[in-house]
Design an enzyme around this catalytic site. Structure first.
Site, mmCIF file in Angstrom:
data_model
loop_
_atom_site.group_PDB
_atom_site.id
_atom_site.type_symbol
_atom_site.label_atom_id
_atom_site.label_comp_id
_atom_site.label_asym_id
_atom_site.label_seq_id
_atom_site.Cartn_x
_atom_site.Cartn_y
_atom_site.Cartn_z
ATOM 1 N N TYR A 110 -0.581 8.783 -2.658
ATOM 2 C CA TYR A 110 -0.484 8.573 -4.098
ATOM 3 C C TYR A 110 -1.618 9.258 -4.866
ATOM 4 C CZ TYR A 110 3.033 4.760 -4.005
ATOM 5 O OH TYR A 110 4.170 4.015 -3.884
ATOM 6 N N GLY A 111 -2.741 9.508 -4.187
ATOM 7 C CA GLY A 111 -3.969 9.877 -4.877
ATOM 8 C C GLY A 111 -3.893 11.105 -5.759
ATOM 9 N N CYS A 149 -10.891 3.325 -0.709
ATOM 10 C CA CYS A 149 -9.495 3.564 -0.343
ATOM 11 C C CYS A 149 -9.278 2.782 0.929
ATOM 12 C CB CYS A 149 -9.222 5.050 -0.122
ATOM 13 S SG CYS A 149 -7.568 5.387 0.541
ATOM 14 N N THR A 150 -8.225 2.000 0.976
ATOM 15 C CA THR A 150 -8.050 1.115 2.131
ATOM 16 C C THR A 150 -7.681 1.873 3.404
ATOM 17 O OG1 THR A 150 -5.783 0.639 1.375
ATOM 18 C CG2 THR A 150 -7.521 -0.924 0.760
ATOM 19 N N HIS A 151 -7.381 3.178 3.283
ATOM 20 C CA HIS A 151 -7.221 4.004 4.480
ATOM 21 C C HIS A 151 -8.559 4.310 5.158
ATOM 22 C CE1 HIS A 151 -3.273 4.821 2.694
ATOM 23 N NE2 HIS A 151 -2.903 5.444 3.801
ATOM 24 N N CYS A 160 -4.266 -1.211 -2.312
ATOM 25 C CA CYS A 160 -4.315 0.229 -2.539
ATOM 26 C C CYS A 160 -5.165 0.464 -3.778
ATOM 27 C CB CYS A 160 -2.904 0.772 -2.749
ATOM 28 S SG CYS A 160 -2.811 2.519 -3.200
ATOM 29 N N ASN A 161 -6.244 1.218 -3.619
ATOM 30 C CA ASN A 161 -7.122 1.468 -4.757
ATOM 31 C C ASN A 161 -6.457 2.324 -5.822
ATOM 32 O OD1 ASN A 161 -10.213 0.574 -4.342
ATOM 33 N ND2 ASN A 161 -9.274 0.962 -2.365
ATOM 34 N N THR A 162 -5.692 3.326 -5.408
ATOM 35 C CA THR A 162 -5.034 4.195 -6.385
ATOM 36 C C THR A 162 -4.051 3.401 -7.232
ATOM 37 O OG1 THR A 162 -5.254 6.095 -4.893
ATOM 38 C CG2 THR A 162 -3.679 6.287 -6.691
ATOM 39 N N GLU A 190 -2.517 9.434 7.569
ATOM 40 C CA GLU A 190 -1.077 9.174 7.594
ATOM 41 C C GLU A 190 -0.363 10.006 8.652
ATOM 42 O OE1 GLU A 190 1.046 7.098 5.857
ATOM 43 O OE2 GLU A 190 -0.697 6.045 5.068
ATOM 44 N N ASP A 218 0.858 -1.187 0.000
ATOM 45 C CA ASP A 218 0.000 0.000 0.000
ATOM 46 C C ASP A 218 0.891 1.234 0.000
ATOM 47 O OD1 ASP A 218 -2.613 1.344 0.218
ATOM 48 O OD2 ASP A 218 -1.866 2.005 2.157
ATOM 49 N N SER A 219 0.301 2.357 -0.385
ATOM 50 C CA SER A 219 1.046 3.609 -0.362
ATOM 51 C C SER A 219 1.366 4.053 1.056
ATOM 52 C CB SER A 219 0.258 4.710 -1.087
ATOM 53 O OG SER A 219 -0.988 4.922 -0.444
#
Length: 278
Positions: A43-44, A194-196, A74-76, A160, A11-12
């Site tokens: 990353y988005g 988004c996995t966040h 990570c979706n992005t 983050e 993931d980012s």
């Protein structure tokens, strides 16, 4: 010489831990390496080429650690880099025996089942929303579903930086939800694309009526991986099964990563630092 062959989770940043924790519950016997590119997150808002470059660098690093299978949690990255990696990069780099999977297709296959009104809202990064990946994928599996998208560019930085549980985050959560719901009053299902974003789930739900369904991707991706390994026994046989897990991050100070990871894993997490070029 590398002898173990773990599953790589990328993931980012820390968001992929929401997926990793679900995968661990479903498949605890395998070895895993989690790699978060926190130093270059989010990353988005980055360009297509930059997202692809960063993702491919991290995937190759996981390959070099012995991972024959990598999950882009990570979706992005899944939206912007996965197709190129699968269709071009693996063969060019001589990794034809490795596999890279994403989170968008498994989610698109089932998201239509959650909605009664068939009006679904997708919350994601700018990169995911601008890619149109969910619009394209969901219609393949649920053509009767209408999808509305909303980019939430400030949510990942809040998470983050450990600011997501503070009162200041509430304003930005409500702002993006209001923008999405302003597109259609009949939306009854929200996909956290988004996995966040599962880290904001309780605050998101507090802004919605009780009849809303809020869908996180962790269990969906875990179920999809179980199915994949059942269907690809040759890959399953390659994976080592000593129930180990290792964590890596590109940020210099790993303490923030370790503290946030403690929300998902009962044992103490001690991540190792990895330096990347960009």
């Amino acid at each position: 010489m590398i002898t173990n062959q773990p599953i790589g989770i990328f993931d980012s940043g820390i968001g992929g831990l929401t997926v990793f924790s679900s995968i661990l519950k479903a498949l605890p016997q395998y070895d895993y390496i989690y790699f978060g590119d926190n130093a270059r997150a989010p990353y988005g808002s980055r360009s297509f080429n930059t997202i692809h470059q960063y993702t491919w660098e991290c995937v190759q690093w996981l390959f070099q650690q012995g991972c024959p299978l990598v999950i882009l949690a990570c979706n992005t990255a899944s939206a912007r880099a996965l197709r190129t990696i699968q269709q071009q990069d693996l063969e060019k780099a001589g990794y034809q025996d490795r596999r890279v999977l994403g989170v968008i297709r498994p989610t698109a296959e089932v998201i239509g089942n959650y909605s009664d009104t068939k009006q679904i809202g997708v919350l994601g990064t700018k990169g995911t929303v601008n890619s149109g990946s969910y619009l394209l994928e969901i219609v393949k599996f649920a053509p009767e579903v209408k999808v509305y998208q909303q980019a939430c560019p400030l949510w990942v930085p809040l998470i983050e930086n450990g600011e997501h549980e503070k009162p200041g985050a509430d304003y930005f959560i409500k702002e993006y939800l209001d923008q999405l719901m302003g597109q259609c009053k009949d939306i009854d299902t929200l996909l956290l694309a988004c996995t966040h974003y599962p880290l904001l789930a309780e605050k998101i739900k507090a802004n919605l009526a009780e009849n809303f369904t809020v869908v996180s991707q962790g269990d969906i991706v875990a179920d999809s991986l179980v199915d994949y390994l059942n269907r690809h026994r040759e890959m399953e046989a390659r994976l080592s099964k000593d129930a180990t897990r290792r964590f890596y991050t590109t940020t210099d100070d790993t303490s923030d990563f370790d503290n946030l990871a403690a929300m998902f894993f009962p044992e103490e997490v001690k991540a190792n630092h990895v330096a990347m070029k960009g």
